[in-house]
Scaffold this motif. Structure first.
Motif, PDB file in Angstrom:
ATOM      1  N   ILE A  84      31.888 -35.896  18.227  1.00 41.76           N
ATOM      2  CA  ILE A  84      30.294 -35.471  18.203  1.00 41.76           C
ATOM      3  C   ILE A  84      29.762 -35.914  19.510  1.00 41.76           C
ATOM      4  O   ILE A  84      29.764 -37.228  19.571  1.00 41.76           O
ATOM      5  N   LEU A  85      29.055 -34.990  20.162  1.00 39.24           N
ATOM      6  CA  LEU A  85      28.387 -35.496  21.285  1.00 39.24           C
ATOM      7  C   LEU A  85      27.083 -35.664  21.219  1.00 39.24           C
ATOM      8  O   LEU A  85      26.323 -34.885  20.409  1.00 39.24           O
ATOM      9  N   VAL A  86      26.419 -36.708  21.842  1.00 40.58           N
ATOM     10  CA  VAL A  86      24.874 -36.939  21.824  1.00 40.58           C
ATOM     11  C   VAL A  86      24.576 -37.129  23.344  1.00 40.58           C
ATOM     12  O   VAL A  86      25.101 -37.564  24.251  1.00 40.58           O
ATOM     13  N   CYS A  87      23.690 -36.035  23.477  1.00 37.82           N
ATOM     14  CA  CYS A  87      22.907 -35.985  24.838  1.00 37.82           C
ATOM     15  C   CYS A  87      21.261 -36.048  24.560  1.00 37.82           C
ATOM     16  O   CYS A  87      20.808 -35.298  23.857  1.00 37.82           O
ATOM     17  N   ASN A  89      18.538 -33.938  25.895  1.00 35.70           N
ATOM     18  CA  ASN A  89      18.600 -32.565  26.839  1.00 35.70           C
ATOM     19  C   ASN A  89      20.011 -32.286  26.978  1.00 35.70           C
ATOM     20  O   ASN A  89      20.198 -32.146  27.883  1.00 35.70           O
ATOM     21  N   ALA A  90      20.262 -32.017  25.747  1.00 38.49           N
ATOM     22  CA  ALA A  90      21.684 -31.417  25.374  1.00 38.49           C
ATOM     23  C   ALA A  90      21.917 -30.230  26.108  1.00 38.49           C
ATOM     24  O   ALA A  90      23.041 -30.025  26.448  1.00 38.49           O
ATOM     25  N   VAL A  91      21.191 -29.205  26.466  1.00 38.66           N
ATOM     26  CA  VAL A  91      21.257 -28.093  26.933  1.00 38.66           C
ATOM     27  C   VAL A  91      22.017 -28.057  28.388  1.00 38.66           C
ATOM     28  O   VAL A  91      22.809 -27.623  28.764  1.00 38.66           O
ATOM     29  N   PHE A  92      21.043 -29.381  29.119  1.00 39.02           N
ATOM     30  CA  PHE A  92      21.659 -29.533  30.368  1.00 39.02           C
ATOM     31  C   PHE A  92      23.193 -30.006  30.471  1.00 39.02           C
ATOM     32  O   PHE A  92      24.039 -29.624  31.141  1.00 39.02           O
ATOM     33  N   ASP A  93      23.343 -31.139  29.839  1.00 38.85           N
ATOM     34  CA  ASP A  93      24.522 -32.015  29.734  1.00 38.85           C
ATOM     35  C   ASP A  93      25.575 -31.229  29.464  1.00 38.85           C
ATOM     36  O   ASP A  93      26.823 -31.522  30.066  1.00 38.85           O
ATOM     37  N   THR A  94      25.588 -30.561  28.218  1.00 40.45           N
ATOM     38  CA  THR A  94      26.642 -29.693  27.903  1.00 40.45           C
ATOM     39  C   THR A  94      26.765 -28.375  28.692  1.00 40.45           C
ATOM     40  O   THR A  94      28.197 -28.113  28.760  1.00 40.45           O
ATOM     41  N   ALA A  95      26.171 -27.756  29.408  1.00 44.32           N
ATOM     42  CA  ALA A  95      26.215 -26.823  30.376  1.00 44.32           C
ATOM     43  C   ALA A  95      26.986 -27.389  31.567  1.00 44.32           C
ATOM     44  O   ALA A  95      27.886 -26.788  32.076  1.00 44.32           O
ATOM     45  N   VAL A  96      26.736 -28.670  32.050  1.00 45.13           N
ATOM     46  CA  VAL A  96      27.357 -29.319  32.963  1.00 45.13           C
ATOM     47  C   VAL A  96      28.924 -29.348  32.562  1.00 45.13           C
ATOM     48  O   VAL A  96      29.788 -29.249  33.464  1.00 45.13           O
ATOM     49  N   TYR A 113      27.676 -31.050  19.226  1.00 42.24           N
ATOM     50  CA  TYR A 113      26.732 -31.988  19.545  1.00 42.24           C
ATOM     51  C   TYR A 113      25.174 -31.687  19.219  1.00 42.24           C
ATOM     52  O   TYR A 113      24.948 -31.020  18.539  1.00 42.24           O
ATOM     53  N   ILE A 114      24.443 -33.040  19.504  1.00 40.34           N
ATOM     54  CA  ILE A 114      23.268 -33.304  18.760  1.00 40.34           C
ATOM     55  C   ILE A 114      22.389 -33.679  20.126  1.00 40.34           C
ATOM     56  O   ILE A 114      22.982 -34.331  20.851  1.00 40.34           O
ATOM     57  N   ILE A 180      17.707 -29.369  11.832  1.00 39.49           N
ATOM     58  CA  ILE A 180      18.283 -28.771  13.226  1.00 39.49           C
ATOM     59  C   ILE A 180      19.944 -28.630  12.787  1.00 39.49           C
ATOM     60  O   ILE A 180      20.430 -29.121  12.131  1.00 39.49           O
ATOM     61  N   GLN A 181      20.315 -27.831  13.758  1.00 39.00           N
ATOM     62  CA  GLN A 181      21.681 -27.394  13.704  1.00 39.00           C
ATOM     63  C   GLN A 181      22.555 -28.084  14.543  1.00 39.00           C
ATOM     64  O   GLN A 181      21.929 -28.232  15.928  1.00 39.00           O
ATOM     65  N   LEU A 182      23.613 -28.468  14.457  1.00 36.26           N
ATOM     66  CA  LEU A 182      24.544 -29.199  15.687  1.00 36.26           C
ATOM     67  C   LEU A 182      24.744 -28.044  16.581  1.00 36.26           C
ATOM     68  O   LEU A 182      25.233 -26.883  16.091  1.00 36.26           O
ATOM     69  N   GLY A 183      24.737 -28.279  17.755  1.00 30.99           N
ATOM     70  CA  GLY A 183      25.190 -27.371  19.059  1.00 30.99           C
ATOM     71  C   GLY A 183      26.837 -27.234  18.867  1.00 30.99           C
ATOM     72  O   GLY A 183      27.512 -27.982  18.367  1.00 30.99           O
ATOM     73  N   GLN A 184      27.122 -26.262  19.537  1.00 30.20           N
ATOM     74  CA  GLN A 184      28.688 -25.989  19.654  1.00 30.20           C
ATOM     75  C   GLN A 184      29.067 -25.694  21.012  1.00 30.20           C
ATOM     76  O   GLN A 184      28.510 -24.661  21.355  1.00 30.20           O
TER      77      GLN A 184
END
Length: 199
Positions: A84-87, A89-96, A113-114, A180-184
């Motif tokens: 499980i990833l933790v970031c 502003n996860a939208v940015f880091d997971t996009a990178v 991720y959360i 909230i839902q975990l991102g994928q």
């Protein structure tokens, strides 16, 4: 409660211009491994933007001997895939992460991720804002802001505070409690953490 906190710094507006990654691995809610690595971006991303350099202090000339992301991935994959990833502003880091992997034609990892921005907004709504430095200061977490290793570790510690305060025994349970839902991470983009409808 096992999870991996990550943070990227980029050289310009392109996600594939990632020039640094911080990783902080937590096992049983305890940090067991923390590191930061420089990344040599592909030439196609062009020059680094002055504003990005001002933020993190990394110049392209400093990355001549750094590995590209495909080489680095072999070293860090074990701490990301099936975690499980933790970031923050996860939208940015997971996009990178996704764009760098796709650039080198590397299969995407299997992970959810959360986002600790969303977690912080739910648990500590009265803060002035929910930027990483603001939340870290409120929780007395040391931070060398925009140094990827420090940012990632602070993000992991924010999640640990959230788990302890909520009494949750897992990241999944915390997400359910906060609605909230975990991102994928998926080939169609990183499906974001979103508000879950109450049942």
């Amino acid at each position: 409660m096992n999870y991996t906190a990550i943070d990227f710094e980029t050289g310009n507006a392109y996600y594939t211009s990632a020039c640094s990654i911080g990783v902080s691995v937590f096992e049983n809610n305890i940090p067991v491994r923390q590191y930061v690595r420089l990344i040599r971006p592909p030439d196609s991303v062009g020059a680094f933007h002055w504003y990005n350099i001002k933020i993190h202090g990394i110049r392209r000339s400093m990355l001549t001997d750094a590995p590209d992301f495909s080489t680095l991935w072999q070293q860090i994959k074990q701490d990301i895939d099936h975690h499980i990833l933790v970031c923050h502003n996860a939208v940015f880091d997971t996009a990178v992460l996704r764009k760098c992997l796709e650039f080198y034609h590397i299969p995407l990892p299997h992970c959810q991720y959360i986002c600790t921005v969303k977690v912080s907004q739910k648990l500590w709504p009265d803060l002035e804002n929910h930027k990483l430095d603001t939340v870290s200061a409120a929780l007395h977490i040391p931070l060398n802001h925009h140094e990827a290793g420090s940012d990632a570790h602070a993000c992991g510690l924010i999640l640990r505070h959230a788990l302890e305060q909520s009494g949750c025994q897992s990241v999944e349970a915390l997400a359910r409690q906060l609605g909230i839902q975990l991102g994928q991470i998926s080939p169609f983009g990183c499906l974001p953490c979103s508000s879950a409808k109450a049942k």
